[in-house]
Design an enzyme around this catalytic site. Structure first.
Site, PDB file in Angstrom:
ATOM      1  N   ALA B 167      50.954   9.937  17.016  1.00  0.00           N
ATOM      2  CA  ALA B 167      49.935  10.985  17.106  1.00  0.00           C
ATOM      3  C   ALA B 167      49.637  11.318  18.571  1.00  0.00           C
ATOM      4  O   ALA B 167      49.490  12.491  18.937  1.00  0.00           O
ATOM      5  CB  ALA B 167      48.659  10.542  16.389  1.00  0.00           C
ATOM      6  N   ILE B 168      49.575  10.298  19.408  1.00  0.00           N
ATOM      7  CA  ILE B 168      49.233  10.554  20.810  1.00  0.00           C
ATOM      8  C   ILE B 168      50.398  11.223  21.536  1.00  0.00           C
ATOM      9  O   ILE B 168      50.198  12.028  22.451  1.00  0.00           O
ATOM     10  CB  ILE B 168      48.782   9.255  21.520  1.00  0.00           C
ATOM     11  CG1 ILE B 168      47.514   8.706  20.859  1.00  0.00           C
ATOM     12  CG2 ILE B 168      48.540   9.493  23.001  1.00  0.00           C
ATOM     13  CD1 ILE B 168      46.309   9.614  20.882  1.00  0.00           C
ATOM     14  N   VAL B 170      52.245  13.456  20.169  1.00  0.00           N
ATOM     15  CA  VAL B 170      52.036  14.861  19.809  1.00  0.00           C
ATOM     16  C   VAL B 170      50.914  15.456  20.666  1.00  0.00           C
ATOM     17  O   VAL B 170      51.020  16.561  21.200  1.00  0.00           O
ATOM     18  CB  VAL B 170      51.698  14.987  18.302  1.00  0.00           C
ATOM     19  CG1 VAL B 170      51.308  16.420  17.953  1.00  0.00           C
ATOM     20  CG2 VAL B 170      52.880  14.521  17.457  1.00  0.00           C
ATOM     21  N   HIS B 171      49.853  14.695  20.821  1.00  0.00           N
ATOM     22  CA  HIS B 171      48.698  15.127  21.611  1.00  0.00           C
ATOM     23  C   HIS B 171      49.110  15.416  23.062  1.00  0.00           C
ATOM     24  O   HIS B 171      48.774  16.454  23.631  1.00  0.00           O
ATOM     25  CB  HIS B 171      47.638  14.024  21.535  1.00  0.00           C
ATOM     26  CG  HIS B 171      46.467  14.194  22.447  1.00  0.00           C
ATOM     27  ND1 HIS B 171      45.536  15.198  22.286  1.00  0.00           N
ATOM     28  CD2 HIS B 171      46.055  13.466  23.519  1.00  0.00           C
ATOM     29  CE1 HIS B 171      44.613  15.083  23.230  1.00  0.00           C
ATOM     30  NE2 HIS B 171      44.902  14.045  23.986  1.00  0.00           N
ATOM     31  N   ILE B 172      49.861  14.489  23.641  1.00  0.00           N
ATOM     32  CA  ILE B 172      50.279  14.671  25.037  1.00  0.00           C
ATOM     33  C   ILE B 172      51.202  15.887  25.137  1.00  0.00           C
ATOM     34  O   ILE B 172      51.067  16.724  26.035  1.00  0.00           O
ATOM     35  CB  ILE B 172      50.997  13.400  25.549  1.00  0.00           C
ATOM     36  CG1 ILE B 172      50.016  12.227  25.615  1.00  0.00           C
ATOM     37  CG2 ILE B 172      51.629  13.650  26.922  1.00  0.00           C
ATOM     38  CD1 ILE B 172      50.677  10.886  25.864  1.00  0.00           C
TER      39      ILE B 172
END
Ligand code: HEM
Ligand code: SF4
Lengths: 300, 213
Positions: B167-168, B170-172
Site C-alpha cells: 500500500a505504501i 502505491v502511496h509513494i
C-alpha cells in the site's frame, strides 16, 4: 564453527546448500528412551547438567516429583512424572524424560529467520548455534513439542543438543552414559528401531498389548524415540502430543507465501515504474492555473 | 501565506508535515527491519540496524512509536477521509484515473477515493500489526499467550506487513506520479491549478474560505 563439521544438511534461513560433503554413511543416529524401564532417578538430568555445565536455579517444590518444574535455558532435559489410574483401578507411574526430539523435519529450523542459527547435521541431530541466534523466539512458535527456551539473560534460545559434541567424536550422549537401568540407549536409528521392536514384543507378552514405539511420522520421524506402554495414548505421558506436526499456521507463514509476497512487493513497484514510463506523470499546466485563477477571481 | 493567496494554497501546516515525515521515516525503518526477518534473501538488511539482535530489539519499539505518531496524524486527517458517494464513483472510474483522464472523474474533495481507501488500509494494517506484533514480541509478551495464538500472530504480522508495504509503495508512487504532490508535504503548499485540477471541490471550499488548514 557449525560449518566446520561439513555435514550440515539443513541450515535455517538459508536458500543454498551448506557444506555437506560428509554424510552419515553408517546411518543416522537416534536415542531411544524406554519409558517402561525408567525408574525416575534423574541420573540423566544430572549427567546433562554436568556435561553441558548447566546449573538451574534451585526452585521450590511444586507438589510433585518434577524438579525443576519445567525445561529452561539451564535444564535441557527433565523427567516428567504422571500418575495414571488405569481402567483396572491400578496406579501407573508414567515417567518420561522430556527434551528435544530432534525431528527429522524440525519446526524450529523452519521458523527461524536467522541464517545458521539452527542447523541439522547429516546424522539427524538438530542443533542451535547460539552465536547466530537473534533472540526473536520464532523457533518456540515453530516447535510442535514446546522445547526451546529463551534465556532471560542473553536472549538466546537453548535446548538439548543430543550431545552433538560428544556424538561427533564417537561418544554416546551424557544421559545415555549415566542411565543405570539402560532405559536410554543410543545408536543408529535403524538399530534403535529394531531394539525397540524387541522391547515391544517383550512388553506385549507381558500384558502391555498397546506397547509401541513413538517415532511420529508427522515430523518425519524423530531422532529421539520413546518406547511407551500405552503407545495409543501418548498424552498420558505428561502431554506427549498424539500426532505432532509442524503447525499449518507455521507452514503457511514460512511456506511459498514468502517468496510470493516478495515477488508481489517487487511487482507493485515495477507496475508503478511501468506506469510512469508508459502513461506518464499527471502534471498541472498553465491552462489549469488559468482556470483556477478565473475561478478565484470570480469568487467573492 | 494564507488561503486566499492567489499563487499558493496551503495544504499542510508545519506540524502536520513534521508528523507525516516522522511516520514516513519510521515506516521505512520498520519495513527494512521487518523485511530483514521476513525472508533470508533480505537478512543482510539487519546490517543497517547493527546486526540481527539489534534489528530484533529495535523493530517493535519503532513500531509502537510509529503507531503513536500515526494516531496523531490520523486524528488530524480523519474528517477529510470519510468516504462519500462521489468517492465510490471515482473509484469505479479507476481506468480514467490511471490514464490521467481527470476530466471524466467526479469532483474530488480534499482527498480522492483512492487516498481515503489508503487511509483506512493503513489504519486496519497498523491496528493488526500492533496486535499481532505484541503477540510475537517474545521479550515481553509472547509468554502470556498460547503458542497457537503466537503462531497466528506471526502469520498475521507478516501478512499485514506485506499489505502495508504494498500500500505504501502505491502511496509513494502516487506522489511521484501526480506532480506537485510531494511539494505539498515538503513545503506545505500547492498551486491553485493543482488544487483545481485534482481536488476541485476542496479548491472551491478553500477559495470561498470555508476550509483552511
Ligand atoms: C505496530 C507496531 C509493531 C510491532 C509491535 C511489531 C513487532 C514485531 C515483532 C516483535 C516482530 C518479530 C521480530 C522481532 O522480534 O523483531 C516483527 C516482525 C516483522 N514486522 Fe513488525 N511490528 C510492528 C509494526 C510493523 C510494521 C508497520 C511493519 C511493516 C512495515 C512491520 C513488518 C514486520 C515484518 C515484515 C516482520 C517479519 C515477519 C516475519 O518474519 O514473517 N511491523 N514485528
Ligand atoms: S523438538 Fe522442537 S526444538 Fe527439537 S528439533 Fe523438533 S522442533 Fe526443533
Amino acid at each position: 564453527m557449525p560449518l566446520q563439521s561439513l555435514d550440515v544438511v539443513r541450515r535455517s534461513a538459508t536458500t543454498l546448500p551448506s557444506p555437506e560433503v560428509r554424510g552419515a554413511h553408517t546411518g543416522q543416529v537416534a536415542k531411544l528412551i524406554d519409558t517402561t524401564k525408567c525408574i525416575g532417578c534423574k541420573a540423566c538430568q544430572v549427567a546433562c547438567m554436568e556435561w553441558n555445565d548447566l546449573r538451574d536455579e534451585i526452585g521450590t517444590c511444586t507438589g510433585h516429583y518434577d524438579n525443576p518444574a519445567d525445561l529452561s535455558e539451564h535444564s535441557w532435559t527433565l523427567m516428567r512424572y504422571a500418575e495414571y489410574e488405569n481402567p483396572k483401578g491400578d496406579l501407573e507411574w508414567l515417567i518420561r524424560k522430556d527434551g528435544c526430539m530432534h525431528c527429522e523435519d524440525p519446526g524450529c529450523l523452519k521458523a527461524c529467520p536467522s541464517p545458521g542459527a539452527i542447523v541439522q547435521y547429516a546424522n539427524g541431530i538438530v542443533d542451535f548455534q547460539e552465536e547466530n541466534c537473534i533472540g526473536c523466539g520464532y523457533c518456540i512458535a515453530g516447535c510442535p513439542f514446546d522445547i526451546p527456551r529463551i534465556s532471560k539473560k542473553d536472549k538466546k534460545v537453548y535446548k538439548c543438543t543430543l550431545c552433538s559434541d560428544r556424538v561427533a567424536v564417537g561418544l554416546e550422549p551424557a544421559c545415555v552414559k549415566a542411565c543405570p537401568t539402560g532405559a536410554i540407549v543410543f545408536g543408529t536409528k535403524e538399530d534403535m528401531t529394531q531394539h525397540a521392536q524387541e522391547r515391544i514384543v517383550d512388553l506385549k507378552s507381558r500384558g502391555f498389548d498397546q506397547a509401541g514405539l513413538y517415532d511420529p511420522a508427522g515430523v518425519g520421524g524423530t531422532h529421539v524415540m520413546y518406547v511407551l506402554h500405552h503407545a495409543d495414548q501418548p498424552l498420558l505421558y505428561s502431554g506427549l502430543p498424539e500426532k505432532p506436526r509442524i503447525s499449518p499456521t507455521v507452514g503457511l507463514w514460512k511456506g511459498v507465501t514468502k517468496p510470493l509476497a516478495l515477488f508481489a512487493i517487487a511487482a507493485t513497484a515495477a507496475i508503478g515504474f511501468l506506469h510512469y514510463i508508459g502513461i506518464g506523470p499527471n502534471e498541472t499546466d498553465e491552462q489549469d492555473e488559468d482556470a483556477a485563477r478565473r475561478e478565484q477571481e470570480k469568487t467573492p | 501565506m494564507n488561503a486566499r493567496d492567489p499563487e499558493r494554497i496551503e495544504r499542510y501546516g508545519a506540524a502536520t508535515r513534521i508528523n507525516h515525515w516522522i511516520v514516513a521515516i519510521s515506516f521505512v525503518l520498520l519495513a527494512l527491519s521487518g523485511l530483514a526477518l521476513f525472508h533470508p534473501a533480505l537478512f543482510w538488511l539487519t546490517n543497517l540496524f547493527g546486526g540481527g539482535p539489534w534489528t530484533r530489539i529495535l523493530h517493535p519499539f519503532i513500531g509502537c512509536f510509529m503507531v503513536a505518531a500515526f494516531l496523531l496524524l490520523s486524528v488530524k486527517l480523519w474528517r477529510d477521509n470519510m468516504l462519500q458517494q462521489r468517492d465510490w464513483i471515482w473509484l469505479r472510474k479507476i481506468g480514467d484515473v490511471v490514464n490521467n483522464r481527470e476530466q471524466n472523474l467526479p469532483e474530488v474533495g480534499r482527498y480522492n477515493g483512492g487516498q481515503k481507501i489508503l487511509f483506512f488500509t493503513i489504519i486496519v494494517c497498523l491496528a493488526c500489526l500492533l496486535l499481532s506484533g505484541i503477540l510475537i514480541w517474545r521479550q515481553y509478551f509472547s509468554g502470556y499467550f498460547s503458542v497457537d495464538l503466537v503462531r497466528l500472530g506471526a502469520l498475521a504480522h507478516a501478512f499485514f506487513g506485506f499489505v502495508l508495504i504494498c500500500a505504501i509503495i502505491v502511496h509513494i508512487y502516487a506522489g511521484i506520479w501526480v506532480k506537485g504532490s510531494i511539494r505539498a508535504m515538503t513545503r506545505g503548499w500547492v498551486t491553485p491549478g493543482w488544487a483545481w485540477k485534482h481536488h476541485r471541490a476542496w479548491f472551491r471550499e478553500v477559495t470561498r474560505g470555508i476550509q483552511q488548514r
